[in-house]
Design a protein around this motif. Sequence first.
Motif, PDB file in Angstrom:
ATOM      1  N   THR A  96      -2.325   4.906   3.250  1.00 12.07           N
ATOM      2  CA  THR A  96      -3.117   5.692   2.302  1.00 12.07           C
ATOM      3  C   THR A  96      -2.275   6.793   1.682  1.00 12.07           C
ATOM      4  O   THR A  96      -2.329   7.024   0.463  1.00 12.07           O
ATOM      5  N   ASN A  97      -1.475   7.479   2.492  1.00  6.10           N
ATOM      6  CA  ASN A  97      -0.609   8.531   1.951  1.00  6.10           C
ATOM      7  C   ASN A  97       0.417   7.954   0.984  1.00  6.10           C
ATOM      8  O   ASN A  97       0.668   8.531  -0.082  1.00  6.10           O
ATOM      9  N   ARG A  98       1.006   6.811   1.335  1.00  7.94           N
ATOM     10  CA  ARG A  98       1.980   6.179   0.441  1.00  7.94           C
ATOM     11  C   ARG A  98       1.317   5.691  -0.842  1.00  7.94           C
ATOM     12  O   ARG A  98       1.900   5.801  -1.936  1.00  7.94           O
ATOM     13  N   ILE A  99       0.106   5.159  -0.742  1.00  8.24           N
ATOM     14  CA  ILE A  99      -0.620   4.679  -1.918  1.00  8.24           C
ATOM     15  C   ILE A  99      -0.915   5.830  -2.861  1.00  8.24           C
ATOM     16  O   ILE A  99      -0.739   5.718  -4.082  1.00  8.24           O
ATOM     17  N   ARG A 100      -1.350   6.947  -2.324  1.00  9.21           N
ATOM     18  CA  ARG A 100      -1.645   8.114  -3.174  1.00  9.21           C
ATOM     19  C   ARG A 100      -0.387   8.652  -3.832  1.00  9.21           C
ATOM     20  O   ARG A 100      -0.414   9.077  -4.993  1.00  9.21           O
ATOM     21  N   LYS A 101       0.729   8.620  -3.118  1.00 11.13           N
ATOM     22  CA  LYS A 101       1.996   9.084  -3.680  1.00 11.13           C
ATOM     23  C   LYS A 101       2.447   8.181  -4.828  1.00 11.13           C
ATOM     24  O   LYS A 101       2.843   8.657  -5.894  1.00 11.13           O
ATOM     25  N   ILE A 102       2.361   6.873  -4.634  1.00  7.41           N
ATOM     26  CA  ILE A 102       2.773   5.935  -5.682  1.00  7.41           C
ATOM     27  C   ILE A 102       1.799   5.988  -6.863  1.00  7.41           C
ATOM     28  O   ILE A 102       2.217   5.867  -8.010  1.00  7.41           O
ATOM     29  N   SER A 103       0.525   6.205  -6.590  1.00  8.83           N
ATOM     30  CA  SER A 103      -0.449   6.312  -7.682  1.00  8.83           C
ATOM     31  C   SER A 103      -0.140   7.507  -8.572  1.00  8.83           C
ATOM     32  O   SER A 103      -0.228   7.417  -9.803  1.00  8.83           O
ATOM     33  N   SER A 104       0.227   8.627  -7.962  1.00 10.87           N
ATOM     34  CA  SER A 104       0.579   9.792  -8.771  1.00 10.87           C
ATOM     35  C   SER A 104       1.870   9.539  -9.549  1.00 10.87           C
ATOM     36  O   SER A 104       2.026  10.007 -10.678  1.00 10.87           O
ATOM     37  N   SER A 161       7.685  -2.615 -11.037  1.00 13.82           N
ATOM     38  CA  SER A 161       8.019  -2.877  -9.640  1.00 13.82           C
ATOM     39  C   SER A 161       7.232  -1.967  -8.699  1.00 13.82           C
ATOM     40  O   SER A 161       6.810  -2.395  -7.618  1.00 13.82           O
ATOM     41  N   SER A 162       6.978  -0.745  -9.126  1.00 10.99           N
ATOM     42  CA  SER A 162       6.134   0.142  -8.320  1.00 10.99           C
ATOM     43  C   SER A 162       4.691  -0.332  -8.332  1.00 10.99           C
ATOM     44  O   SER A 162       3.982  -0.208  -7.327  1.00 10.99           O
ATOM     45  N   GLN A 163       4.244  -0.884  -9.463  1.00 13.25           N
ATOM     46  CA  GLN A 163       2.880  -1.426  -9.522  1.00 13.25           C
ATOM     47  C   GLN A 163       2.732  -2.590  -8.554  1.00 13.25           C
ATOM     48  O   GLN A 163       1.724  -2.707  -7.862  1.00 13.25           O
ATOM     49  N   ARG A 164       3.743  -3.426  -8.490  1.00 12.82           N
ATOM     50  CA  ARG A 164       3.700  -4.562  -7.564  1.00 12.82           C
ATOM     51  C   ARG A 164       3.684  -4.082  -6.118  1.00 12.82           C
ATOM     52  O   ARG A 164       2.921  -4.574  -5.287  1.00 12.82           O
ATOM     53  N   GLY A 165       4.525  -3.102  -5.810  1.00 14.32           N
ATOM     54  CA  GLY A 165       4.550  -2.539  -4.466  1.00 14.32           C
ATOM     55  C   GLY A 165       3.226  -1.901  -4.089  1.00 14.32           C
ATOM     56  O   GLY A 165       2.762  -2.014  -2.952  1.00 14.32           O
ATOM     57  N   LEU A 166       2.590  -1.251  -5.067  1.00 12.25           N
ATOM     58  CA  LEU A 166       1.291  -0.642  -4.834  1.00 12.25           C
ATOM     59  C   LEU A 166       0.246  -1.696  -4.513  1.00 12.25           C
ATOM     60  O   LEU A 166      -0.545  -1.547  -3.571  1.00 12.25           O
ATOM     61  N   ARG A 167       0.254  -2.800  -5.267  1.00 10.33           N
ATOM     62  CA  ARG A 167      -0.702  -3.880  -4.997  1.00 10.33           C
ATOM     63  C   ARG A 167      -0.495  -4.487  -3.621  1.00 10.33           C
ATOM     64  O   ARG A 167      -1.448  -4.809  -2.920  1.00 10.33           O
ATOM     65  N   LYS A 168       0.767  -4.639  -3.212  1.00  2.00           N
ATOM     66  CA  LYS A 168       1.046  -5.185  -1.885  1.00  2.00           C
ATOM     67  C   LYS A 168       0.557  -4.237  -0.796  1.00  2.00           C
ATOM     68  O   LYS A 168      -0.013  -4.668   0.211  1.00  2.00           O
ATOM     69  N   MET A 169       0.775  -2.940  -0.983  1.00  2.99           N
ATOM     70  CA  MET A 169       0.302  -1.964  -0.003  1.00  2.99           C
ATOM     71  C   MET A 169      -1.216  -1.923   0.069  1.00  2.99           C
ATOM     72  O   MET A 169      -1.785  -1.786   1.154  1.00  2.99           O
ATOM     73  N   LEU A 170      -1.862  -2.038  -1.084  1.00  2.00           N
ATOM     74  CA  LEU A 170      -3.324  -2.065  -1.102  1.00  2.00           C
ATOM     75  C   LEU A 170      -3.851  -3.266  -0.324  1.00  2.00           C
ATOM     76  O   LEU A 170      -4.836  -3.153   0.412  1.00  2.00           O
ATOM     77  N   GLY A 171      -3.185  -4.397  -0.472  1.00  2.00           N
ATOM     78  CA  GLY A 171      -3.598  -5.590   0.262  1.00  2.00           C
ATOM     79  C   GLY A 171      -3.410  -5.444   1.759  1.00  2.00           C
ATOM     80  O   GLY A 171      -4.277  -5.825   2.552  1.00  2.00           O
ATOM     81  N   LYS A 172      -2.279  -4.856   2.159  1.00  2.00           N
ATOM     82  CA  LYS A 172      -2.034  -4.645   3.587  1.00  2.00           C
ATOM     83  C   LYS A 172      -3.051  -3.688   4.177  1.00  2.00           C
ATOM     84  O   LYS A 172      -3.571  -3.910   5.269  1.00  2.00           O
TER      85      LYS A 172
END
Length: 90
Positions: A30-38, A48-59
């Motif tokens: 959650t902390n990493r997702i919020r950081k990447i979202s900002s 590439s950050s959008q893809r990483g964000l989607r992968k983290m959301l899935g995990k």
Amino acid sequence: MKKNSFISVIFQEKNEENRGSVEFQIVNFTNRIRKISSHLELHRKDYSSQRGLRKMLGKRQRLLSYLSKKSQVRYKKLISELDIRESKKR
């Protein structure tokens, strides 16, 4: 952003010896997702950050569904403390 860092400090203090727990992993994601979202608010075309964000959301979603199956009480408590939406049941 102040509230999020406060939540992470609380969980890190409580779970220093228990870093492999499901709750700690969800808080960490959650902390990493919020950081990447900002980051993505400033850099909209960083695909590439959008893809990483989607992968983290899935995990995180898979971990949340596991926790909801395992213990509904812990799941509800974690959802309310992190201020995230409840997952959809399929």
